[in-house]
Write an enzyme that holds these catalytic residues in place. Structure first.
Site, mmCIF file in Angstrom:
data_model
loop_
_atom_site.group_PDB
_atom_site.id
_atom_site.type_symbol
_atom_site.label_atom_id
_atom_site.label_comp_id
_atom_site.label_asym_id
_atom_site.label_seq_id
_atom_site.Cartn_x
_atom_site.Cartn_y
_atom_site.Cartn_z
ATOM 1 N N GLY A 175 11.257 -3.868 3.275
ATOM 2 C CA GLY A 175 12.844 -3.953 2.735
ATOM 3 C C GLY A 175 13.293 -5.013 1.582
ATOM 4 N N LYS A 192 -2.791 -5.381 9.185
ATOM 5 C CA LYS A 192 -1.448 -4.798 9.428
ATOM 6 C C LYS A 192 -0.602 -4.343 10.624
ATOM 7 C CE LYS A 192 1.670 -2.435 6.349
ATOM 8 N NZ LYS A 192 1.229 -1.659 4.782
ATOM 9 N N THR A 229 8.987 -0.033 -0.917
ATOM 10 C CA THR A 229 9.788 1.456 -1.710
ATOM 11 C C THR A 229 10.579 0.688 -2.726
ATOM 12 O OG1 THR A 229 10.434 1.916 0.479
ATOM 13 C CG2 THR A 229 11.681 2.516 -0.191
ATOM 14 N N SER A 246 1.152 -1.281 -0.169
ATOM 15 C CA SER A 246 0.074 0.131 -0.005
ATOM 16 C C SER A 246 1.301 1.472 0.011
ATOM 17 C CB SER A 246 -0.633 0.213 1.894
ATOM 18 O OG SER A 246 -1.414 1.136 1.207
ATOM 19 N N GLY A 297 0.555 11.269 4.724
ATOM 20 C CA GLY A 297 -0.740 11.599 5.805
ATOM 21 C C GLY A 297 -1.732 11.076 5.099
ATOM 22 N N CYS A 325 -3.233 3.907 12.516
ATOM 23 C CA CYS A 325 -3.612 5.806 13.206
ATOM 24 C C CYS A 325 -3.970 5.978 14.640
ATOM 25 C CB CYS A 325 -4.419 5.173 12.124
ATOM 26 S SG CYS A 325 -4.747 5.401 10.269
ATOM 27 N N GLY A 385 12.243 0.730 3.299
ATOM 28 C CA GLY A 385 13.568 0.441 2.777
ATOM 29 C C GLY A 385 14.417 -0.353 3.234
ATOM 30 N N ASN A 395 -5.170 -0.774 7.908
ATOM 31 C CA ASN A 395 -4.105 0.114 8.362
ATOM 32 C C ASN A 395 -4.530 0.396 9.639
ATOM 33 O OD1 ASN A 395 -1.970 1.583 8.968
ATOM 34 N ND2 ASN A 395 -1.850 3.360 7.466
ATOM 35 N N ASN A 421 -6.393 -1.167 0.887
ATOM 36 C CA ASN A 421 -6.252 -0.641 2.667
ATOM 37 C C ASN A 421 -7.029 0.344 3.155
ATOM 38 O OD1 ASN A 421 -3.742 1.187 4.093
ATOM 39 N ND2 ASN A 421 -2.832 -0.185 3.952
HETATM 40 C C1 LIG Z 1 5.156 6.482 0.324
HETATM 41 C C2 LIG Z 1 4.881 5.843 0.456
HETATM 42 C C3 LIG Z 1 2.843 5.721 1.266
HETATM 43 C C4 LIG Z 1 2.738 4.268 2.314
HETATM 44 N N1 LIG Z 1 1.957 4.401 2.042
HETATM 45 C C5 LIG Z 1 1.002 3.452 3.124
HETATM 46 C C6 LIG Z 1 -0.751 3.574 3.300
HETATM 47 O O1 LIG Z 1 -1.319 4.019 2.499
HETATM 48 N N2 LIG Z 1 -1.158 2.463 4.135
HETATM 49 C C7 LIG Z 1 -0.319 1.880 4.198
HETATM 50 O O2 LIG Z 1 -1.043 0.919 5.279
HETATM 51 N N3 LIG Z 1 1.007 1.822 4.818
HETATM 52 C C8 LIG Z 1 1.803 2.443 3.581
HETATM 53 N N4 LIG Z 1 3.002 2.598 3.183
HETATM 54 C C9 LIG Z 1 3.872 1.734 4.303
HETATM 55 C C10 LIG Z 1 4.010 0.362 3.036
HETATM 56 O O3 LIG Z 1 2.724 -0.574 2.522
HETATM 57 C C11 LIG Z 1 4.803 -0.413 3.678
HETATM 58 O O4 LIG Z 1 4.681 -1.533 4.449
HETATM 59 C C12 LIG Z 1 6.414 -0.035 3.978
HETATM 60 O O5 LIG Z 1 6.964 0.629 3.701
HETATM 61 C C13 LIG Z 1 7.405 -1.514 4.692
HETATM 62 O O6 LIG Z 1 7.723 -1.709 3.133
HETATM 63 P P1 LIG Z 1 9.231 -1.466 2.171
HETATM 64 O O7 LIG Z 1 10.065 -1.790 3.374
HETATM 65 O O8 LIG Z 1 8.983 -2.863 1.549
HETATM 66 O O9 LIG Z 1 8.840 -0.345 1.186
HETATM 67 C C14 LIG Z 1 3.813 3.618 2.708
HETATM 68 C C15 LIG Z 1 5.142 3.737 2.311
HETATM 69 C C16 LIG Z 1 5.584 4.343 1.939
HETATM 70 C C17 LIG Z 1 6.779 4.235 1.340
#
Ligand SMILES: Cc1cc2nc3c(=O)[nH]c(=O)nc-3n(C[C@H](O)[C@H](O)[C@H](O)COP(=O)(O)O)c2cc1C
Length: 318
Positions: free
Chosen positions: A244, A165, A266, A21, A72, A130, A217, A127, A99
């Site tokens: 990551g 989540k 990411t 998401s 946000g 919050c 990441g 999610n 989500n």
């Molecule tokens: C720019 C950005 C926006 C995100 N928006 C949401 C979101 O709206 N809802 C949510 O549950 N997680 C959100 N996440 C979290 C990701 O879904 C994920 O749980 C987190 O980035 C860890 O995974 P990664 O290291 O592969 O990015 C967001 C992450 C990033 C980087």
């Protein structure tokens, strides 16, 4: 090769590689570069009852091995999301999991109600990182009682498959994971981002407009591995790993600690084709190992006997 994953309540993914998401929009943004039908599932951007304009800028910054974001939850609200995107989702082979975010139990329940029965919506991912406005801004995700309450309320409001989540920003994930499973979630996803800040040039204030951001990441992968390892031993429902993932080795690591599937987040910003490639690479890896199903890779690093120290408490000793 059988790559299918059953997350419960009829949600069967074609393969265990999803997109996370907030990193893949509503799935249509990468239309020219990604074949969405090859993905195991799409977790769309966080969706709220009313439209949100998001946080003040700057909202993102790079960090060693990752990034901080404080978007946000900018989104057009659930009704607009359904109207604009659900019709397209209904034509895809890959399931779209919406989500959902909110500031009260009633928010989550109302969004879930509106998504219930909409063609193209295959499931909900809550999610819960919050602030709960009614509880003085305490996050749902850091309190087992609040996490169970919101999960139970959404469970009663919809027949859609329900994923919840987990936040890594807690001292012990196990009671929270158990409360969510007991309240009727079909699966857990873990992890959301880690809370962090960065400094503005000159060091007179924090950099991000919101002060706080979420770290994601490769830097967060060891934390995600630990949370998945602990959650997978605490509950019987499936756990989907996030945090990551940049290559096949990360996918194999998460499967080994008990995840049934992984989400790529990411890393998509650098390479939107990574998730599709991971599907191919996982298939090849299973072939190389002489497996007929990827499931044999799940949980190989979990303790063999129940009741070992890692299933009893947090074992971190500095
Ligand atoms: C720019 C950005 C926006 C995100 N928006 C949401 C979101 O709206 N809802 C949510 O549950 N997680 C959100 N996440 C979290 C990701 O879904 C994920 O749980 C987190 O980035 C860890 O995974 P990664 O290291 O592969 O990015 C967001 C992450 C990033 C980087």
């Amino acid at each position: 090769m059988d790559l299918s994953v059953d997350l419960g309540r009829g949600l069967v993914l074609p393969n265990p590689i999803l997109v996370a998401s907030g990193t893949f929009g509503y799935g249509i943004e990468y239309g020219d570069v990604v074949d969405v039908d090859r993905l195991g599932g799409i977790c769309c951007k966080g969706t709220t009852l009313k439209a949100r304009i998001g946080n003040p800028t700057p909202r993102v910054t790079e960090t060693p091995g990752g990034m901080l974001n404080s978007i946000g939850l900018q989104n057009p609200g659930v009704d607009a999301v359904i109207e604009k995107y659900a019709g397209t989702w209904a034509t895809w082979k890959s399931p779209v999991i919406v989500n959902v975010a909110g500031e009260s139990v009633e928010d989550y329940v109302e969004v879930a109600r509106r998504l219930d029965g909409v063609p193209g919506v295959a499931g909900i991912e809550l999610n819960i990182s919050c602030p709960n406005v009614g509880a003085g801004g305490l996050q749902f995700a850091i309190d087992a009682g609040a996490a169970g309450e919101v999960t139970g309320a959404v469970r009663r409001a919809t027949d859609l498959p329900l994923l919840v989540k987990l936040s890594p920003n807690v001292s012990d994930i196990r009671p929270i994971a158990r409360a969510i499973a007991d309240a009727g979630a079909d699966a857990l996803t873990a992890i959301n981002t880690l809370s962090g800040i960065a400094l503005a040039p000159g060091r007179e204030r924090p950099l991000l407009g919101n002060i706080y951001g979420g770290l994601s990441g490769p830097a967060v992968k060891p934390v995600a591995l630990r949370v998945v390892y602990e959650a997978a031993q605490a509950v019987k429902i499936p756990v989907v790993a996030i945090g990551g993932v940049t290559e096949l080795a990360d996918v194999l690591d998460f499967l080994a600690v008990g995840a049934v599937a992984v989400q790529v987040g990411t890393a998509i910003f650098a390479d939107p084709t990574l998730p599709e490639r991971l599907v191919d690479e996982l298939t090849e890896e299973c072939g190389r190992r002489g497996l007929t199903a990827y499931r044999e890779l799940i949980g190989t690093a979990l303790p063999k006997k129940a009741g070992r120290p890692s299933s009893k408490g947090v074992e971190y000793r500095p």
